[in-house]
Motif scaffolding. Structure first.
Motif: not given
Length: 251
Positions: A83-89, A93-102, A124-129
């Motif tokens: 559950d903790l790792n799902l919350a971290k994911e 994801e929110q930080l990368i989507n909202e705070q990092l430009a392409e 990061l592997n979970a976010l990609i896969k």
């Protein structure tokens, strides 16, 4: 495509930064600073000090966020970690989507080495896969608290031709270890060195390794464990948190 650098920054001493890490710092546009609990302020400042020391002629910014914490005191430890790792994911994801430009490069500054008891690579592997996030990432290794500990105590990690077991305080307390080997114990919240045969092991203990608050103690376990208990409790009370690691060597 967005790029992420997972940079191992060592065990707290800015001198532990490798040249590969320095080069990575100077490629980064956005540093994601993630901490939790009472350690947050000091650890955040240490990361910023490292960036100020090593980054030259390159503009960058910090994005800070508080990591979710594991639910403690529940019977299903594995489920709580999932559950903790799902919350971290979700947070990553929110930080990368909202705070990092392409066209930007972001970085997570990881204490020690990213491969040792750290979840950044796994997330990061979970976010990609699993979540289909489009990004590339690199991992830059760092000096671990284990290396810093043995260097400070001036002892080898292993005996000649022998193995070393790296484990957690939880596993040591549950006796899920191989007592014939030298053992490095991390993430010990319960003084689990009390569980080993005190006349058969020496302990090389360190807290806040590599920082100005560093504390080192060593000796036969049955002779020093009470003093380590006392010093550890005082340090936690003084600082509001403690990060310690120790090596158990069979006598």
């Amino acid at each position: 495509m967005k790029k992420i650098l997972v940079i191992g920054i060592g065990a707290g001493n800015p001198d532990y930064i490798t040249m590969q890490a320095v080069n990575a710092l100077n490629r980064t546009d956005v540093f994601f600073i993630l901490d939790k609990g009472p350690a947050k302020e000091k650890l955040t400042q240490l990361r910023k000090d490292i960036c100020e020391r090593y980054i030259q002629n390159h503009e960058y910014r910090f994005v800070e966020a508080t990591l979710p914490e594991r639910t403690r005191g529940v019977a299903d430890y594995h489920g709580a970690v999932v559950d903790l790792n799902l919350a971290k994911e979700a947070l990553f994801e929110q930080l990368i989507n909202e705070q990092l430009a392409e066209d930007e490069c972001g970085a997570f500054l990881v204490w020690g080495d990213p491969s040792l008891y750290d979840s950044t690579i796994r997330i990061l592997n979970a976010l990609i896969k699993r979540r289909g996030l489009q990004l590339e990432y690199e991992v830059i290794p760092g000096i671990t608290s284990i290396q810093a500990l043995t260097a400070q105590h001036k002892v080898p990690l292993n005996e000649i031709g022998d193995a070393v077991e790296i484990t957690t305080g939880r596993r040591l307390a549950e006796r899920r270890v191989h007592y014939g080997s030298n053992m490095v114990v991390m993430l010990d919240a319960e003084n689990s060195y009390q569980c080993v045969p005190g006349d058969e092991y020496e302990i090389y203990w360190g807290a806040y390794i590599g920082t100005p608050d560093q504390i080192l103690m060593s000796g036969r376990v049955d002779e020093v464990k009470a003093e380590i208990d006392r010093v550890r409790a005082e340090a936690r009370e003084k600082n509001g948190w403690i990060m310690d690691t120790y090596l158990l060597k069979r006598i």
